[in-house]
Design a protein around this motif. Structure first.
Motif, PDB file in Angstrom:
ATOM      1  N   ARG A  91       0.879  -1.215  -0.066  1.00  0.00           N
ATOM      2  CA  ARG A  91      -0.219   0.024  -0.032  1.00  0.00           C
ATOM      3  C   ARG A  91       0.697   1.227   0.040  1.00  0.00           C
ATOM      4  O   ARG A  91       0.541   2.254  -0.729  1.00  0.00           O
ATOM      5  N   GLN A  92       2.018   1.208   0.807  1.00  0.00           N
ATOM      6  CA  GLN A  92       2.820   2.387   0.763  1.00  0.00           C
ATOM      7  C   GLN A  92       3.568   2.583  -0.396  1.00  0.00           C
ATOM      8  O   GLN A  92       3.655   3.872  -0.933  1.00  0.00           O
ATOM      9  N   TYR A  93       3.993   1.646  -1.068  1.00  0.00           N
ATOM     10  CA  TYR A  93       4.645   1.696  -2.325  1.00  0.00           C
ATOM     11  C   TYR A  93       3.632   2.175  -3.435  1.00  0.00           C
ATOM     12  O   TYR A  93       3.878   2.911  -4.330  1.00  0.00           O
ATOM     13  N   GLY A  94       2.618   1.295  -3.430  1.00  0.00           N
ATOM     14  CA  GLY A  94       1.538   1.881  -4.495  1.00  0.00           C
ATOM     15  C   GLY A  94       0.953   2.982  -4.295  1.00  0.00           C
ATOM     16  O   GLY A  94       0.799   3.760  -5.152  1.00  0.00           O
ATOM     17  N   ASN A  95       0.718   3.757  -3.117  1.00  0.00           N
ATOM     18  CA  ASN A  95       0.474   5.227  -3.036  1.00  0.00           C
ATOM     19  C   ASN A  95       1.531   6.157  -3.514  1.00  0.00           C
ATOM     20  O   ASN A  95       1.321   7.099  -4.355  1.00  0.00           O
ATOM     21  N   LEU A  96       2.814   5.712  -3.241  1.00  0.00           N
ATOM     22  CA  LEU A  96       4.012   6.497  -3.887  1.00  0.00           C
ATOM     23  C   LEU A  96       3.840   6.414  -5.393  1.00  0.00           C
ATOM     24  O   LEU A  96       3.964   7.336  -5.969  1.00  0.00           O
ATOM     25  N   VAL A  97       3.709   5.360  -5.997  1.00  0.00           N
ATOM     26  CA  VAL A  97       3.697   5.268  -7.570  1.00  0.00           C
ATOM     27  C   VAL A  97       2.400   5.996  -7.918  1.00  0.00           C
ATOM     28  O   VAL A  97       2.719   6.706  -9.103  1.00  0.00           O
ATOM     29  N   HIS A  98       1.255   5.912  -7.519  1.00  0.00           N
ATOM     30  CA  HIS A  98       0.244   6.862  -7.910  1.00  0.00           C
ATOM     31  C   HIS A  98       0.474   8.042  -7.631  1.00  0.00           C
ATOM     32  O   HIS A  98       0.100   8.900  -8.507  1.00  0.00           O
ATOM     33  N   GLU A  99       0.960   8.672  -6.650  1.00  0.00           N
ATOM     34  CA  GLU A  99       1.415  10.049  -6.387  1.00  0.00           C
ATOM     35  C   GLU A  99       2.340  10.418  -7.610  1.00  0.00           C
ATOM     36  O   GLU A  99       2.084  11.591  -8.051  1.00  0.00           O
ATOM     37  N   ILE A 100       3.369   9.686  -7.970  1.00  0.00           N
ATOM     38  CA  ILE A 100       4.202  10.107  -9.303  1.00  0.00           C
ATOM     39  C   ILE A 100       3.541   9.980 -10.342  1.00  0.00           C
ATOM     40  O   ILE A 100       3.570  11.045 -11.161  1.00  0.00           O
ATOM     41  N   MET A 101       2.679   9.112 -10.595  1.00  0.00           N
ATOM     42  CA  MET A 101       2.010   9.019 -11.962  1.00  0.00           C
ATOM     43  C   MET A 101       0.908  10.415 -11.909  1.00  0.00           C
ATOM     44  O   MET A 101       0.837  10.677 -12.812  1.00  0.00           O
ATOM     45  N   ALA A 102       0.209  10.480 -10.759  1.00  0.00           N
ATOM     46  CA  ALA A 102      -0.851  11.676 -10.729  1.00  0.00           C
ATOM     47  C   ALA A 102      -0.136  12.990 -11.254  1.00  0.00           C
ATOM     48  O   ALA A 102      -0.742  13.934 -11.623  1.00  0.00           O
ATOM     49  N   ILE A 103       1.022  13.184 -10.608  1.00  0.00           N
ATOM     50  CA  ILE A 103       1.628  14.526 -10.601  1.00  0.00           C
ATOM     51  C   ILE A 103       2.304  14.759 -12.276  1.00  0.00           C
ATOM     52  O   ILE A 103       2.274  15.935 -12.792  1.00  0.00           O
ATOM     53  N   ASN A 104       2.740  13.481 -12.897  1.00  0.00           N
ATOM     54  CA  ASN A 104       3.017  13.537 -14.263  1.00  0.00           C
ATOM     55  C   ASN A 104       1.833  13.855 -15.202  1.00  0.00           C
ATOM     56  O   ASN A 104       1.996  14.028 -16.352  1.00  0.00           O
ATOM     57  N   TYR A 105       0.985  13.007 -15.028  1.00  0.00           N
ATOM     58  CA  TYR A 105      -0.303  12.789 -15.867  1.00  0.00           C
ATOM     59  C   TYR A 105      -1.623  13.212 -14.966  1.00  0.00           C
ATOM     60  O   TYR A 105      -2.579  12.276 -14.935  1.00  0.00           O
ATOM     61  N   PRO A 106      -1.704  14.392 -14.655  1.00  0.00           N
ATOM     62  CA  PRO A 106      -3.010  14.706 -13.619  1.00  0.00           C
ATOM     63  C   PRO A 106      -4.383  14.397 -14.792  1.00  0.00           C
ATOM     64  O   PRO A 106      -5.397  14.201 -14.024  1.00  0.00           O
ATOM     65  N   GLN A 107      -4.461  14.549 -15.822  1.00  0.00           N
ATOM     66  CA  GLN A 107      -5.442  14.090 -16.645  1.00  0.00           C
ATOM     67  C   GLN A 107      -5.992  12.849 -16.618  1.00  0.00           C
ATOM     68  O   GLN A 107      -7.074  12.717 -16.827  1.00  0.00           O
ATOM     69  N   TRP A 108      -5.105  11.902 -16.083  1.00  0.00           N
ATOM     70  CA  TRP A 108      -5.502  10.476 -16.216  1.00  0.00           C
ATOM     71  C   TRP A 108      -5.458   9.838 -14.789  1.00  0.00           C
ATOM     72  O   TRP A 108      -5.265   8.526 -14.505  1.00  0.00           O
ATOM     73  N   VAL A 109      -6.005  10.663 -13.596  1.00  0.00           N
ATOM     74  CA  VAL A 109      -6.146   9.979 -12.529  1.00  0.00           C
ATOM     75  C   VAL A 109      -7.670  10.429 -12.049  1.00  0.00           C
ATOM     76  O   VAL A 109      -7.908  10.134 -10.839  1.00  0.00           O
ATOM     77  N   VAL A 110      -8.305  11.193 -12.919  1.00  0.00           N
ATOM     78  CA  VAL A 110      -9.557  11.698 -12.259  1.00  0.00           C
ATOM     79  C   VAL A 110     -10.550  10.403 -12.560  1.00  0.00           C
ATOM     80  O   VAL A 110     -10.487   9.584 -13.403  1.00  0.00           O
ATOM     81  N   PRO A 111     -11.620  10.337 -11.414  1.00  0.00           N
ATOM     82  CA  PRO A 111     -12.673   9.229 -12.002  1.00  0.00           C
ATOM     83  C   PRO A 111     -13.212   9.186 -13.244  1.00  0.00           C
ATOM     84  O   PRO A 111     -13.542  10.319 -13.509  1.00  0.00           O
TER      85      PRO A 111
END
Length: 557
Positions: free
Chosen positions: A170-190
């Motif tokens: 979970r900790q690692y998954g949240n880190l990956v998600h955070e990195i992806m979200a800041i690089n691709y903000p358009q692709w993390v919205v529901p």
């Protein structure tokens, strides 16, 4: 001349030329890179590592040399050197996130003893906390570096410690998600579920780096082959680039097949454009680009399956598609995703083609009178606390030969385990390199018993052994990843060789070795029941019922 020999794959001759060059001058960095590659091809590992280290001394800013050195030291069981090299690289490249990941999260591929497992787990736990605290995503440069880092590595080896990984994942998954979200903000919205018009089909997408002949995805062909075409439209996205006849099967079973290798943005755009109802990752955790994509929100519902049988920890993955026969009662405690227990083994595995026996034991330098125990798992599946089992079997079956097929990393450990009861491991343990699939199947057909690994059992390998009617000794573990073989044998209806503990495992293995009549009976019963296990349609019906249920839940929401 050196480079010409190198490009022609004439490694030995290229080495001689490169060495002559280096006697005259220190050489540029590519000489060290190419020379190391020659040694690697010839499996001359000491020379390989020495060449990389010499290159790093002269060219400390060439990150290729550092990266290869760290990864391959770990791969070859030289963990302390790998960690030392990762620390050194992190100093040389303080702004390169790849080397921060390697500095904090490197764990062994193979352990010397049980205490080492605990030590490196604690080191990883602390390292992950330190990495998270020190990860800065303020500047564009930092954001891109972090993105590149998680695009080169996964935390694959963590799960081979036989413990519940949900918190760390979970900790690692949240880190990956955070990195992806800041690089691709358009692709993390529901994403809202596309409306299903009358006569429309539910659009299901499958994305993988491994839509070719690969153990983690071969079973997926069954889900697609038996798909209800009147209700579902299948989209496949192949992000790897090793197409083969299995790739053609994926293409044939898809309504839409996209081959988009090594281009995260392009494949993500294609998935978004296809307006899927459900996106499925057959496996997450082996390929870095897949992990990156799984950290995005590309479809309203996102699932993973047991191609890599460990929770992802990603907040963007909603469901884990597993097997009712494999999961223990408390299984949901092992997953960050909502666990779905599909019927039987959860996958429809195609029955492998098994050729007639056209080789003999002597072709592999194996004696005709030996009792051959096949041990065909990757070295990292063998934990040190179970090494004694081989020695105990050998003690009671003097004709035993344990055939290992994946390198010699276990050799020093086995030597100690056998010596502990006064035996010489070299009298019993055989290490073969089997490059060809035909030879691999021949070894299965020529063996007497298949010894499954504890805590992480065989998947593909067990299914192929069953197709060869090779008796399987297994002991189900605490987690689904240690219960594959157990579930296969239960579905097959041949459960005599499933043990409850280590003592019983040894007894069954010994009895199979010493009693050829019983062994033959087990093999015969296996051969009669193949149709129960292979090409199972019940799990596909269960899968599709789940798909419909999830969509209707979203439609009514």
């Amino acid at each position: 001349m050196s480079n010409k020999l190198f490009t022609e794959g004439r490694w030995q001759e290229a080495i001689a030329q490169y060495q002559k060059l280096l006697e005259i001058q220190s050489g540029d960095v590519d000489i060290y890179w190419n020379l190391s590659h020659c040694y690697r091809q010839l499996n001359l590992l000491d020379e390989y590592f020495n060449t990389l280290q010499q290159g790093i001394k002269l060219y400390p800013t060439d990150e290729r040399l550092h990266f290869s050195l760290i990864i391959d030291l770990r791969q070859n069981g030289r963990i302390q050197e790998a960690i030392f090299s990762a620390d050194n690289a992190a100093i040389c490249f303080p702004d390169d996130y790849t080397f921060q990941l390697l500095k904090y999260l490197t764990v062994p591929s193979i352990y010397e003893n049980r205490e080492e497992i605990n030590f490196y787990r604690q080191r990883y736990t602390q390292g992950l906390q330190d990495l998270i605290q020190q990860t800065s995503l303020q500047t564009t440069k930092e954001q891109h570096s972090a993105l590149a880092g998680i695009g080169r590595l996964t935390n694959f080896y963590l799960s081979y410690q036989a413990q519940n990984d949900i918190d760390l994942q979970r900790q690692y998954g949240n880190l990956v998600h955070e990195i992806m979200a800041i690089n691709y903000p358009q692709w993390v919205v529901p994403i809202s579920m596309p409306k299903l018009q009358p006569n429309n089909k539910i659009r299901i997408g499958y994305v993988s780096y491994y839509l070719h002949s690969y153990s983690g995805t071969l079973w997926l062909t069954g889900w697609l082959r038996f798909c209800d075409r009147s209700s579902f439209e299948i989209y496949c996205y192949y992000i790897g680039n090793q197409p083969d006849p299995i790739t053609q099967q994926f293409q044939q079973y898809s309504d839409f097949f996209h081959h988009i290798p090594d281009n995260l943005s392009a494949v993500s755009e294609q998935i978004i454009a296809d307006k899927l109802h459900i996106l499925v990752f057959p496996e997450i955790g082996m390929n870095p680009q897949t992990m990156q994509m799984a950290g995005l929100r590309l479809a309203p519902v996102q699932c993973t399956a047991w191609g890599h049988p460990v929770t992802t920890g990603l907040p963007t993955i909603d469901y884990f598609l597993s097997s009712e026969l494999m999961e223990p009662e408390n299984a949901q405690e092992h997953y960050s995703e909502k666990l779905i227990r599909l019927p039987n083994i959860g996958v429809s595995y195609p029955k492998p083609y098994i050729p007639p026996v056209i080789k003999t034991r002597s072709d592999f330098q194996l004696p005709d009178d030996a009792v051959i125990y096949l041990c065909c798992q990757a070295p990292f599946k063998y934990l040190p606390q179970y090494d004694f089992i081989f020695a105990e079997i050998a003690h009671r079956v003097p004709q035993a030969k344990f055939v290992f097929l994946r390198g010699t990393l276990l050799q020093p450990r086995l030597k100690l385990a056998f010596a502990a009861i006064g035996l010489n491991s070299e009298d019993y343990c055989v290490f073969l390199s089997i490059p060809e699939r035909l030879d691999y199947l021949m070894i299965n057909l020529l063996s007497d018993v298949y010894l499954d690994t504890f805590t992480w059992s065989g998947g593909n390998t067990t299914l192929e052994a069953i197709a060869c009617n090779l008796p399987i000794v297994t002991c189900p573990g605490e987690f689904m990843r240690g219960r594959h073989s157990d579930s296969f044998l239960k579905m097959l209806g041949v459960t005599d060789t499933i043990s409850k503990n280590e003592t019983e495992y040894i007894e069954i293995a010994v009895k199979l070795g010493l009693d050829p009549t019983w062994r033959g009976t087990i093999a015969e019963r296996m051969s009669q029941n193949h149709e129960r296990l292979f090409d199972d349609k019940a799990c596909v019906a269960g899968l599709e019922a789940f798909y419909k249920q999830v969509c209707s839940k979203h439609f009514s929401a």
